[in-house]
Write a protein that holds these residues in place. Sequence first.
Motif: not given
Length: 484
Positions: A132-139, A178-180, A451-461
Amino acid sequence: MTDEGTDESVVRRDRFSGGPARSFLSSLAADRRIFAADLAVDRAHVVMLAECDVIGDDVASEILEALKEIEAAGHDDLPDGEDVHEAIETAVIERIGPDGGKMHTARSRNDEVATCIRYRLREDVREALEATRGLREALLEVADENRETIMPGYTHLQPAQPTTVAHWALSYEAAVRRDTARLLEAYDRINQSPLGGAAFAGTTFEIDRERTAELLGFESVVENSMDAASSRDFLLETIQALSTLATTLSGLAEDVIIFANRGFVSLSDDYASTSSIMPQKKNPDTLELVRAVAGDAAGEVQGLTTTLKGLPRAYNRDLQRATGHAWETVDAVTEATEVAAGAVATADWNEEVLADAAGEGFATATGVADLLAANGVPFRTAHEVVAWAAENGADYDAIEAAAAEILEDDLESCVEPAAVEAALEPAESVASRNSRGGPAPAAVATTLESARADLDADEAALADLAADLEDAAETLRSEVAGYV
């Protein structure tokens, strides 16, 4: 009883003894997936038993050495058994004698298998989360590169309002985000250790359940021993979350398939194929399969729900059939997520075709109605004016005629002609919709930042989860090394 009857009974007993029932009960082949998990669980349990003086250090050393040999030999070298747990224990006993049976002190296969499933499922869910991280990054990359790429927007598959490729991509990124979150929440409930709950009623031995949880990287223990052995709600929650993700993927796939059909986007050859007979065709095959995974996942949810429905408390052998639903779902949905990410990341958007299509079907009508409303015309009246224009030319002249018909006044008395001309242009229509979360480039920039801030937070998690598991694995290796 006649001799003939006796002979028939013997034949019947011979026919049905052994083979069919034993093979039907066995899950050894399917348990290949949790072979490594079982070895880890065995090691943690043996270390804990030794630390609690339930077994001697010398016995622990022999058992752990045997487990090392079994791991090196691999799953295929295991003796026959009902499951991998029994087979490993048998292999230990074969190597060191009856003392090998002490590894099963203070536990049951019930809590053992539940622990192994959770141990392996954590890894699988982490892989799904990485996907999901990879898909979010692509989007997000697609959105960043296409902030001003105008495209048609649809409701009911009818031209509705112009938007941008960025706005479309961000809509799916938000859904996958949200799926993440759902998968991360499911992970938290997977990450609890049932080990030490025994068959369902605990054990008479003084053991340390928190210690085995620590050695296996679990955050906590499942407190109630009956709950520990029998609950599979964590499986159901996980595949429900995965099924929701698959539904998101199916919508994404459907959109791109339709866009490809209309010439809006071209898929990379890596994610498409040609017809075996029609050389001019380029088929979005991979995305059609992604679309289909949603049905598979929904079916697995239904299958597992039906298996778990109405089971009496504590362990039932039905649960042996439950786990496969989780493995099938997590594998299929993770792969589909990775494929969707690749397809999106490598697609080419046809800006010219998109721009031409953006104004089709009088798609800027709502913007014109909004403009009239902003200049004092009640919105319902403005809606009526533009609806009349849509049926009578769908251009400036039609709007002017509609004003005379509906408002009984000149259009210029309500609004500047230049403003109406601008509102009719798709790019201007998009730029005017700068509300939070809208398609205007400035609004998209704000959404991208968030969105990038949220992705960074999820990557850290995710990095923290991986580090926690590696720390636990290293601790277990170190403790085992003290005996072997």
